[in-house]
Design a protein around this motif. Structure first.
Motif, mmCIF file in Angstrom:
data_model
loop_
_atom_site.group_PDB
_atom_site.id
_atom_site.type_symbol
_atom_site.label_atom_id
_atom_site.label_comp_id
_atom_site.label_asym_id
_atom_site.label_seq_id
_atom_site.Cartn_x
_atom_site.Cartn_y
_atom_site.Cartn_z
ATOM 1 N N LEU A 34 10.378 11.558 -2.066
ATOM 2 C CA LEU A 34 10.772 12.598 -1.127
ATOM 3 C C LEU A 34 10.542 13.961 -1.758
ATOM 4 C CD1 LEU A 34 13.671 10.409 -0.633
ATOM 5 C CD2 LEU A 34 12.857 11.486 1.441
ATOM 6 N N SER A 35 10.167 14.926 -0.931
ATOM 7 C CA SER A 35 10.006 16.278 -1.458
ATOM 8 C C SER A 35 10.520 17.280 -0.436
ATOM 9 C CB SER A 35 8.552 16.567 -1.811
ATOM 10 O OG SER A 35 7.751 16.528 -0.668
ATOM 11 N N TRP A 36 10.872 18.431 -0.972
ATOM 12 C CA TRP A 36 11.403 19.532 -0.185
ATOM 13 C C TRP A 36 10.794 20.776 -0.801
ATOM 14 C CZ3 TRP A 36 17.298 20.818 -0.710
ATOM 15 C CH2 TRP A 36 17.603 21.958 0.013
ATOM 16 N N GLY A 37 9.738 21.248 -0.222
ATOM 17 C CA GLY A 37 8.992 22.333 -0.836
ATOM 18 C C GLY A 37 8.192 21.789 -2.011
ATOM 19 N N GLY A 96 0.818 -1.205 0.000
ATOM 20 C CA GLY A 96 0.000 0.000 0.000
ATOM 21 C C GLY A 96 0.847 1.248 0.000
ATOM 22 N N ASN A 97 0.190 2.358 0.260
ATOM 23 C CA ASN A 97 0.834 3.662 0.270
ATOM 24 C C ASN A 97 0.937 4.173 1.697
ATOM 25 O OD1 ASN A 97 1.066 3.918 -2.612
ATOM 26 N ND2 ASN A 97 -1.147 4.158 -2.629
ATOM 27 N N TRP A 98 2.088 4.748 2.009
ATOM 28 C CA TRP A 98 2.399 5.175 3.363
ATOM 29 C C TRP A 98 2.947 6.594 3.350
ATOM 30 C CZ3 TRP A 98 1.080 1.793 7.139
ATOM 31 C CH2 TRP A 98 0.864 0.466 6.748
ATOM 32 N N LYS A 99 2.639 7.357 4.398
ATOM 33 C CA LYS A 99 3.116 8.731 4.516
ATOM 34 C C LYS A 99 3.870 8.881 5.828
ATOM 35 C CE LYS A 99 1.593 13.504 4.567
ATOM 36 N NZ LYS A 99 0.482 14.427 4.529
ATOM 37 N N LEU A 100 5.050 9.509 5.770
ATOM 38 C CA LEU A 100 5.882 9.709 6.953
ATOM 39 C C LEU A 100 5.216 10.671 7.933
ATOM 40 C CD1 LEU A 100 8.765 9.146 8.191
ATOM 41 C CD2 LEU A 100 9.394 11.368 7.233
ATOM 42 N N ASP A 101 5.289 10.319 9.210
ATOM 43 C CA ASP A 101 4.860 11.209 10.289
ATOM 44 C C ASP A 101 6.138 11.841 10.846
ATOM 45 O OD1 ASP A 101 4.089 12.439 12.644
ATOM 46 O OD2 ASP A 101 2.818 10.783 13.302
ATOM 47 N N PRO A 102 6.505 13.046 10.394
ATOM 48 C CA PRO A 102 7.784 13.646 10.787
ATOM 49 C C PRO A 102 7.921 13.871 12.294
ATOM 50 C CG PRO A 102 6.767 14.920 9.006
ATOM 51 C CD PRO A 102 5.760 13.899 9.472
ATOM 52 N N ALA A 103 6.831 14.135 12.982
ATOM 53 C CA ALA A 103 6.891 14.397 14.417
ATOM 54 C C ALA A 103 7.329 13.167 15.207
ATOM 55 C CB ALA A 103 5.534 14.894 14.922
ATOM 56 N N ARG A 104 7.101 11.977 14.677
ATOM 57 C CA ARG A 104 7.441 10.735 15.378
ATOM 58 C C ARG A 104 8.645 10.038 14.756
ATOM 59 N NH1 ARG A 104 1.578 8.107 15.306
ATOM 60 N NH2 ARG A 104 2.825 6.236 15.361
ATOM 61 N N SER A 105 9.365 10.728 13.857
ATOM 62 C CA SER A 105 10.435 10.096 13.088
ATOM 63 C C SER A 105 11.767 10.814 13.251
ATOM 64 C CB SER A 105 10.066 10.101 11.598
ATOM 65 O OG SER A 105 8.862 9.406 11.385
ATOM 66 N N SER A 106 12.820 10.109 12.871
ATOM 67 C CA SER A 106 14.138 10.725 12.793
ATOM 68 C C SER A 106 14.112 11.785 11.696
ATOM 69 C CB SER A 106 15.197 9.670 12.467
ATOM 70 O OG SER A 106 15.279 8.702 13.495
ATOM 71 N N GLN A 107 15.053 12.705 11.746
ATOM 72 C CA GLN A 107 15.137 13.784 10.763
ATOM 73 C C GLN A 107 15.362 13.238 9.352
ATOM 74 O OE1 GLN A 107 15.007 17.215 11.052
ATOM 75 N NE2 GLN A 107 14.420 17.018 13.195
ATOM 76 N N ILE A 108 14.764 13.875 8.368
ATOM 77 C CA ILE A 108 15.018 13.540 6.961
ATOM 78 C C ILE A 108 15.510 14.772 6.206
ATOM 79 C CG2 ILE A 108 13.397 11.612 6.887
ATOM 80 C CD1 ILE A 108 11.460 13.518 5.346
ATOM 81 N N LYS A 109 15.997 15.777 6.935
ATOM 82 C CA LYS A 109 16.431 17.033 6.321
ATOM 83 C C LYS A 109 17.419 16.778 5.200
ATOM 84 C CE LYS A 109 15.542 20.136 10.062
ATOM 85 N NZ LYS A 109 15.958 21.226 10.856
ATOM 86 N N ASP A 122 19.861 9.949 1.154
ATOM 87 C CA ASP A 122 19.838 9.991 2.613
ATOM 88 C C ASP A 122 21.007 10.744 3.227
ATOM 89 O OD1 ASP A 122 17.431 8.468 3.032
ATOM 90 O OD2 ASP A 122 18.551 6.815 2.161
ATOM 91 N N THR A 123 21.654 11.558 2.455
ATOM 92 C CA THR A 123 22.744 12.341 3.009
ATOM 93 C C THR A 123 22.695 13.744 2.430
ATOM 94 O OG1 THR A 123 25.113 12.480 3.312
ATOM 95 C CG2 THR A 123 24.389 11.543 1.266
ATOM 96 N N TRP A 124 22.795 14.694 3.284
ATOM 97 C CA TRP A 124 22.766 16.062 2.799
ATOM 98 C C TRP A 124 23.919 16.866 3.372
ATOM 99 C CZ3 TRP A 124 20.681 18.451 -1.080
ATOM 100 C CH2 TRP A 124 20.706 19.837 -1.112
ATOM 101 N N TYR A 125 24.147 16.755 4.647
ATOM 102 C CA TYR A 125 25.092 17.634 5.312
ATOM 103 C C TYR A 125 26.519 17.102 5.366
ATOM 104 C CZ TYR A 125 20.831 19.916 6.737
ATOM 105 O OH TYR A 125 19.627 20.544 6.717
ATOM 106 N N ASN A 126 26.760 15.877 4.938
ATOM 107 C CA ASN A 126 28.108 15.336 5.093
ATOM 108 C C ASN A 126 28.851 15.128 3.774
ATOM 109 O OD1 ASN A 126 26.727 13.141 4.179
ATOM 110 N ND2 ASN A 126 27.021 11.898 6.012
ATOM 111 N N ASN A 127 28.381 15.708 2.702
ATOM 112 C CA ASN A 127 29.079 15.692 1.418
ATOM 113 C C ASN A 127 29.487 14.292 0.962
ATOM 114 O OD1 ASN A 127 28.926 18.469 0.979
ATOM 115 N ND2 ASN A 127 30.724 18.832 2.274
#
Length: 178
Positions: A68-71, A33-46, A99-104
């Motif tokens: 995944l979306s950002w804006g 099925g289709n699932w949507k992340l609950d950000p308040a109960r999850s690890s960061q995905i920034k 799954d990586t943004w800040y560590n180049n």
């Protein structure tokens, strides 16, 4: 006559036992099925702000499609197809490490990830192990991921526990059924 009955009984038991290890069909697969992340109960995905999953299965092949979306303008997706027999390693092309943004770090090596999957607990838990190479400033780094997708008893919550060889802490992602 007696021998024939014993052979038929053994054949029937063998089919029953082997059928118990097969992946559930998509129509009865609890995780499908289709699932949507609950950000308040999850690890960061920034830097991402939302994530959706579409899980499907046919026979012993399972597909996990991440969105995944950002804006409103930045979007990416990742499709993992895996045989869930617990043995077969499937090579999956990867164009970008999401799954990586800040560590180049970026996808390295041959641009593939190798995945092996297995159903546990009658299709309620999906275990996936992934190995891949990431490129960092120091060169290629081997990474191992251990993912467990666990369905709640009522079938409405999907929790992903992820262990990464590059992190000391377990990542937890909670999804609700769409």
């Amino acid at each position: 006559m007696k021998t024939r009955s014993i052979v038929q009984l053994c054949a029937g038991l063998a089919l029953l036992v082997c059928g118990g290890f097969a992946a559930p069909e998509n129509s009865v697969l609890p995780l499908a099925g289709n699932w949507k992340l609950d950000p308040a109960r999850s690890s960061q995905i920034k830097p991402w702000t939302s994530e959706r999953l579409a899980i499907s299965a046919k026979g012993d092949t399972t597909k996990i499609h991440r969105f995944l979306s950002w804006g409103s303008e930045r979007k990416a997706d990742d499709l993992t197809t895996v045989r869930t027999d617990g043995v077969t390693v499937t090579s999956v092309p990867v164009t970008y490490w999401l799954d990586t943004w800040y560590n180049n770090t970026y996808i390295g090596g041959d641009g593939t990830k190798r995945v092996r999957g297995e159903w546990l607990d009658g299709g309620r838990i999906l275990k996936i192990e992934t190995t891949l190479m990431l490129k960092s400033q120091q060169g290629d780094v081997p990474v191992h991921l251990y993912d467990e997708y666990r369905l709640s008893p009522d079938g409405r919550i999907l929790t992903l526990f992820e262990l990464r060889s590059t992190r000391d802490q377990v990542l937890t992602f909670v999804f609700t059924r769409n």
